[in-house]
Design a protein around this motif. Sequence first.
Motif, PDB file in Angstrom:
ATOM      1  N   PRO A   1       5.863  94.968  71.493  1.00 12.09           N
ATOM      2  CA  PRO A   1       5.388  94.293  72.706  1.00 12.09           C
ATOM      3  C   PRO A   1       4.680  92.971  72.462  1.00 12.09           C
ATOM      4  CG  PRO A   1       4.093  96.276  72.236  1.00 12.09           C
ATOM      5  CD  PRO A   1       5.272  96.312  71.332  1.00 12.09           C
ATOM      6  N   ALA A   2       4.089  92.781  71.271  1.00 17.58           N
ATOM      7  CA  ALA A   2       3.331  91.553  71.012  1.00 17.58           C
ATOM      8  C   ALA A   2       4.127  90.522  70.225  1.00 17.58           C
ATOM      9  CB  ALA A   2       2.044  91.892  70.259  1.00 17.58           C
TER      10      ALA A   2
ATOM     11  N   PRO B   1      12.372  88.998  75.124  1.00 21.36           N
ATOM     12  CA  PRO B   1      12.481  87.727  75.852  1.00 21.36           C
ATOM     13  C   PRO B   1      11.212  86.888  75.800  1.00 21.36           C
ATOM     14  CG  PRO B   1      12.210  89.544  77.390  1.00 21.36           C
ATOM     15  CD  PRO B   1      12.410  90.161  76.039  1.00 21.36           C
ATOM     16  N   GLY B   2      10.110  87.463  75.312  1.00 23.49           N
ATOM     17  CA  GLY B   2       8.864  86.717  75.220  1.00 23.49           C
ATOM     18  C   GLY B   2       8.704  85.940  73.926  1.00 23.49           C
ATOM     19  N   LEU B   3       9.757  85.885  73.088  1.00 25.78           N
ATOM     20  CA  LEU B   3       9.666  85.161  71.822  1.00 25.78           C
ATOM     21  C   LEU B   3       9.337  83.689  72.058  1.00 25.78           C
ATOM     22  CD1 LEU B   3      12.728  86.602  69.856  1.00 25.78           C
ATOM     23  CD2 LEU B   3      10.308  86.980  69.344  1.00 25.78           C
TER      24      LEU B   3
ATOM     25  N   PRO C   1      12.658  82.505  78.086  1.00 25.42           N
ATOM     26  CA  PRO C   1      11.932  81.473  78.843  1.00 25.42           C
ATOM     27  C   PRO C   1      10.665  80.982  78.164  1.00 25.42           C
ATOM     28  CG  PRO C   1      11.667  83.634  79.862  1.00 25.42           C
ATOM     29  CD  PRO C   1      12.720  83.784  78.814  1.00 25.42           C
ATOM     30  N   GLU C   2      10.108  81.763  77.222  1.00 33.90           N
ATOM     31  CA  GLU C   2       8.877  81.357  76.547  1.00 33.90           C
ATOM     32  C   GLU C   2       9.140  80.627  75.234  1.00 33.90           C
ATOM     33  OE1 GLU C   2       6.009  81.697  78.083  1.00 33.90           O
ATOM     34  OE2 GLU C   2       7.155  82.595  79.720  1.00 33.90           O
ATOM     35  N   LEU C   3      10.408  80.457  74.870  1.00 29.84           N
ATOM     36  CA  LEU C   3      10.752  79.897  73.566  1.00 29.84           C
ATOM     37  C   LEU C   3      10.244  78.465  73.429  1.00 29.84           C
ATOM     38  CD1 LEU C   3      12.302  81.066  71.144  1.00 29.84           C
ATOM     39  CD2 LEU C   3      14.324  79.835  71.955  1.00 29.84           C
TER      40      LEU C   3
ATOM     41  N   ARG D   1      15.848  75.649  84.955  1.00 25.50           N
ATOM     42  CA  ARG D   1      15.957  76.850  84.137  1.00 25.50           C
ATOM     43  C   ARG D   1      15.768  76.634  82.645  1.00 25.50           C
ATOM     44  NH1 ARG D   1      21.430  79.735  85.374  1.00 25.50           N
ATOM     45  NH2 ARG D   1      20.465  81.244  83.973  1.00 25.50           N
ATOM     46  N   ARG D   2      15.773  75.408  82.181  1.00 28.04           N
ATOM     47  CA  ARG D   2      15.703  75.230  80.738  1.00 28.04           C
ATOM     48  C   ARG D   2      14.348  75.696  80.207  1.00 28.04           C
ATOM     49  NH1 ARG D   2      15.456  68.734  81.158  1.00 28.04           N
ATOM     50  NH2 ARG D   2      13.234  68.518  81.573  1.00 28.04           N
ATOM     51  N   PRO D   3      14.337  76.326  79.050  1.00 32.61           N
ATOM     52  CA  PRO D   3      13.064  76.722  78.443  1.00 32.61           C
ATOM     53  C   PRO D   3      12.322  75.491  77.943  1.00 32.61           C
ATOM     54  CG  PRO D   3      14.869  77.171  76.955  1.00 32.61           C
ATOM     55  CD  PRO D   3      15.489  76.723  78.243  1.00 32.61           C
ATOM     56  N   ARG D   4      11.056  75.681  77.671  1.00 30.33           N
ATOM     57  CA  ARG D   4      10.219  74.552  77.255  1.00 30.33           C
ATOM     58  C   ARG D   4      10.230  74.397  75.737  1.00 30.33           C
ATOM     59  NH1 ARG D   4       5.004  76.405  80.456  1.00 30.33           N
ATOM     60  NH2 ARG D   4       5.969  78.412  79.996  1.00 30.33           N
TER      61      ARG D   4
END
Length: 370
Positions: free
Chosen positions: A101-102, A127-129, A151-153, A189-192
């Motif tokens: 989870p982390a 997906p939080g990578l 989305p967090e990449l 939609r592009r990740p940051r």
Amino acid sequence: MNTLRASSTTLRSLNIEFQPCNWASLSDVKFTELRSLQLTLSNPRRPSDCRHANLAEANILLSSTIPIPRFLKSMQHLTNLVLSLHHPSSEITRMAKAYFPALVALDIYTDPNAYSPALNLFIANHPGLRRLHLTSVLSFISQPFQTQHFPELRALKFMVEEANYANGNGLFPFFAPPDLGSAETIRARRPRIEHLSIYNLRNIQPISKYTHPYVNQLRRLDLQILDSGQISQEDLITTLGPFTALVEISVILDGIHERPGFGRRAIEKSIKELQNYLTSLKNCVPLRAIHLYNPSSQPLSSSDLQNLQPVPPALQYVSWGNRFGTTIFRVIHDSASQSAHVEVCEIPPPPREMVYDWTSENTFRHVLNL
């Protein structure tokens, strides 16, 4: 092993390499407080490589059942995971359901005989990578990732598949290039992503295929190119000119090179090479550091670089590397003449972490406060 077992509930970082024949002594240790783990599974070249030679052959035969997922299960606080798999294991298929989870940083290295599609599912479970590095000699074509899946990449490193050069299919990275539709959709939609590292490129021209949604947001760009000579100024301007937010860039030419020339003509050729990079990035206002490596180039001194123009306006450092070594220059701007000169300086390497972090390579972030 007794020392490792005794500290298993307090360790926060661990870098360990093991072979199938010594797995039994490690597999039942629970590292419940680990935050960072680098785990390498290698294959002994011969039974005598193992501590208990009489058990080695039997253990090697049983190595396909090494329960890596079960070993990792107790590490529910993991934030950084580096997996290096150089031995086939049927247990890898169980990685498909593993979840931490982390977890925010993941690096996976595999040999062809150790790869499993289950690793794709394992990656997709997170997906939080924020940092991801994929490398394998087998492609993810059957189930390509898209950057919008994460989305967090913020930092992504991938290899361009060398086999595709030979079969004429063009370039295809292990991380599929973005395909987000219209310009409006891309903006929404592009990740940051701020740091992109691409290696095994045959030449520099195709990078826009992978970078075009991010040219106005990337702060770091690393390119490793299998090129055999200097890149033309025209190609550099076309490929690097559109980047407007870069703070740091590295370009490594890593192909088969001829021996470097000697004499003043060879030095002038290297000066021109450096100036071509500076010219191509002249409009990148935030740029503060450039790292260049070309085995065929010549060493340069500060006296060779006394009237550089144009120069990115905020540039502070240039790292100039070749087969003779690397020199770091501090850039000194002259606002009156709009030119710059350099002086040689030293920058200590960044602090070394126990667990590998690819973002710490080719960077002066520790002195630039990035």
